[in-house]
Scaffold this motif. Structure first.
Motif, short mmCIF file in Angstrom:
data_model
loop_
_atom_site.label_atom_id
_atom_site.label_comp_id
_atom_site.label_asym_id
_atom_site.label_seq_id
_atom_site.Cartn_x
_atom_site.Cartn_y
_atom_site.Cartn_z
N LEU A 109 7.17 16.48 0.62
CA LEU A 109 6.45 15.21 0.52
C LEU A 109 7.29 14.24 -0.29
CD1 LEU A 109 2.92 16.59 -0.44
CD2 LEU A 109 3.80 16.11 1.86
N ARG A 110 7.03 12.96 -0.09
CA ARG A 110 7.64 11.92 -0.92
C ARG A 110 6.75 10.68 -0.83
NH1 ARG A 110 12.96 9.75 2.33
NH2 ARG A 110 11.92 9.15 4.25
N ALA A 111 6.96 9.77 -1.77
CA ALA A 111 6.19 8.53 -1.77
C ALA A 111 6.76 7.56 -0.73
CB ALA A 111 6.24 7.89 -3.15
N VAL A 112 5.87 6.82 -0.06
CA VAL A 112 6.28 5.77 0.86
C VAL A 112 5.42 4.53 0.59
CG1 VAL A 112 7.00 7.40 2.64
CG2 VAL A 112 4.70 6.48 2.71
N CYS A 113 5.94 3.38 0.96
CA CYS A 113 5.23 2.13 0.76
C CYS A 113 5.23 1.35 2.07
CB CYS A 113 5.91 1.31 -0.36
SG CYS A 113 5.03 -0.22 -0.77
N ALA A 134 13.03 8.42 -3.45
CA ALA A 134 14.21 9.28 -3.34
C ALA A 134 13.87 10.74 -3.61
CB ALA A 134 15.28 8.80 -4.31
N ALA A 135 12.88 10.98 -4.46
CA ALA A 135 12.53 12.36 -4.83
C ALA A 135 11.73 13.03 -3.71
CB ALA A 135 11.72 12.38 -6.11
N GLU A 136 12.05 14.29 -3.46
CA GLU A 136 11.33 15.08 -2.47
C GLU A 136 10.59 16.21 -3.18
OE1 GLU A 136 14.08 16.42 0.50
OE2 GLU A 136 14.82 14.39 0.90
N LEU A 146 -0.13 15.89 -5.95
CA LEU A 146 0.45 14.63 -5.48
C LEU A 146 0.89 13.73 -6.63
CD1 LEU A 146 -2.12 13.82 -2.65
CD2 LEU A 146 0.05 15.03 -2.47
N ALA A 147 0.95 14.29 -7.85
CA ALA A 147 1.32 13.49 -9.02
C ALA A 147 2.73 12.90 -8.89
CB ALA A 147 1.20 14.33 -10.28
N GLY A 148 3.66 13.66 -8.32
CA GLY A 148 5.04 13.18 -8.17
C GLY A 148 5.14 11.96 -7.27
N PRO A 149 4.64 12.06 -6.02
CA PRO A 149 4.69 10.88 -5.16
C PRO A 149 3.94 9.67 -5.73
CG PRO A 149 4.30 12.83 -3.84
CD PRO A 149 4.21 13.25 -5.28
N LEU A 150 2.79 9.93 -6.37
CA LEU A 150 2.03 8.82 -6.95
C LEU A 150 2.83 8.15 -8.07
CD1 LEU A 150 -0.44 7.05 -7.36
CD2 LEU A 150 -1.46 8.90 -8.74
N ALA A 151 3.47 8.93 -8.92
CA ALA A 151 4.29 8.37 -10.00
C ALA A 151 5.46 7.57 -9.45
CB ALA A 151 4.79 9.49 -10.91
N ASP A 152 6.08 8.04 -8.38
CA ASP A 152 7.21 7.33 -7.77
C ASP A 152 6.76 5.99 -7.19
OD1 ASP A 152 8.72 9.51 -8.47
OD2 ASP A 152 8.80 10.35 -6.44
N TRP A 153 5.61 5.99 -6.50
CA TRP A 153 5.08 4.75 -5.93
C TRP A 153 4.70 3.77 -7.04
CZ3 TRP A 153 -0.09 2.82 -5.98
CH2 TRP A 153 -0.29 1.69 -5.18
N THR A 154 4.11 4.28 -8.11
CA THR A 154 3.74 3.43 -9.25
C THR A 154 4.98 2.80 -9.88
OG1 THR A 154 1.80 4.82 -9.66
CG2 THR A 154 2.51 3.40 -11.46
N ALA A 155 6.07 3.57 -9.97
CA ALA A 155 7.32 3.03 -10.49
C ALA A 155 7.86 1.94 -9.56
CB ALA A 155 8.35 4.15 -10.66
N HIS A 156 7.74 2.15 -8.26
CA HIS A 156 8.15 1.12 -7.28
C HIS A 156 7.34 -0.15 -7.49
CE1 HIS A 156 8.79 -0.96 -3.50
NE2 HIS A 156 7.52 -0.78 -3.17
N ALA A 188 0.86 -1.18 0.00
CA ALA A 188 0.00 0.00 0.00
C ALA A 188 0.89 1.23 0.00
CB ALA A 188 -0.91 -0.01 1.23
N GLY A 189 0.49 2.25 -0.71
CA GLY A 189 1.31 3.44 -0.81
C GLY A 189 0.68 4.65 -0.16
N ALA A 190 1.51 5.61 0.16
CA ALA A 190 1.02 6.83 0.79
C ALA A 190 1.97 7.98 0.49
CB ALA A 190 0.89 6.64 2.31
N VAL A 191 1.48 9.16 0.78
CA VAL A 191 2.32 10.35 0.71
C VAL A 191 2.99 10.48 2.07
CG1 VAL A 191 2.33 12.84 0.42
CG2 VAL A 191 0.76 11.43 -0.94
N GLY A 192 4.30 10.48 2.09
CA GLY A 192 5.04 10.66 3.33
C GLY A 192 5.48 12.10 3.47
#
Length: 201
Positions: A68-72, A79-81, A101-111, A22-26
Motif C-alpha cells: 500500500l502507499r498514499a495517493v492524492c 514514495a514509501a511502500e 493505514l497509519a503510514g499512508p495517512l501520515a504520508d498524505w498528511t505530510a503532502h 482528496a487522499g486514498a490508500v493506493g
C-alpha cells in the motif's frame, strides 16, 4: 464517480482543499498501480468498477495487492511502500482485515502540509469568520435544516460573485493558471476554469 465510470472512494478529505487533494490508500501489484477492479453483476452495458484498496484482495480473479502507499487526487504518489502481510491476513477480505493505514495517512498528511505551505494564507479575520460560519451553519442544520439550506444558498452566491471578481483581477494582472493553482492548493485544470470563467464576465 471518477473518470470513465470508475468509482473512486477517497479515504481522506479536507475542507481546505476539497476534492483537489482528496487522499486514498493506493495499491501496488508487481511494482505498479493496477487498473480498476470490475465487478461481475451479470449482463448489461454498465459494469461497475472501483479502485478502492480493499477490492484488491485476490478474490474472484481480482489482483492481490502486494503493498500500500498514499495517493492524492492531484496525482501525487507517496514514495514509501507498506507491504501487506498476507500470512496474517489469510483468506479474509481486505475490508475485514486489521490493516494498519497509519503510514499512508501520515504520508498524505505530510503532502498536504507541503500544499498548505505553498498556498496563499488567509487573513486571520477572514479565517476566523469562516470557522465561525461553519460552526453556525452546522448548528443551524441540526436545529433548522431549511434555514441552513437557505443560508448555504446565499453563501454560494456570495462566494461565486467574489470568486468571479477575484479571478477577473488575476486575469487582468496576467497571473498564470499554474501560479493560481499553487496559491489556492488546487489543480491546474480547476485554476484554468476559474480564470477562463472570469474572462466571460
Amino acid at each position: 464517480m471518477g473518470e470513465g465510470g470508475v468509482l473512486v472512494d477517497w479515504d481522506w478529505w479536507t475542507v481546505d482543499f476539497g476534492d483537489a487533494h482528496a487522499g486514498a490508500v493506493g495499491v501496488l501489484v508487481g511494482g505498479g498501480e493496477p487498473g480498476p477492479v470490475y465487478f461481475d453483476v451479470g449482463s448489461g452495458p454498465d459494469v461497475p468498477s472501483t479502485s478502492h484498496w480493499t477490492a484488491y484482495d485476490g478474490r474472484s480473479r481480482r489482483p492481490r495487492a502486494e503493498a500500500l502507499r498514499a495517493v492524492c487526487a492531484c496525482g501525487w504518489r507517496g514514495a514509501a511502500e507498506y507491504p501487506l502481510d498476507w500470512e496474517t491476513i489469510g483468506d479474509q477480505p481486505l475490508y475485514e482485515a486489521d490493516v494498519d493505514l497509519a503510514g499512508p495517512l501520515a504520508d498524505w498528511t505530510a503532502h498536504l502540509s507541503v500544499v498548505r505551505d505553498a498556498a496563499v494564507p488567509l487573513p486571520e479575520r477572514l479565517a476566523a469568520l469562516l470557522v465561525e460560519m461553519a460552526e453556525q451553519l452546522n448548528a443551524t442544520a441540526a436545529d433548522a435544516p431549511l434555514a441552513a439550506l437557505r443560508a448555504a444558498g446565499v453563501l454560494e452566491r456570495i462566494a461565486a460573485r467574489a470568486g468571479r471578481e477575484s479571478a477577473g483581477a488575476l486575469c487582468d494582472d496576467g497571473m498564470s493558471a499554474e501560479a493560481v493553482a499553487t496559491a489556492l492548493g488546487t489543480t491546474h485544470s480547476k485554476a484554468l476554469v476559474l480564470l477562463l470563467s472570469a474572462q466571460d464576465r
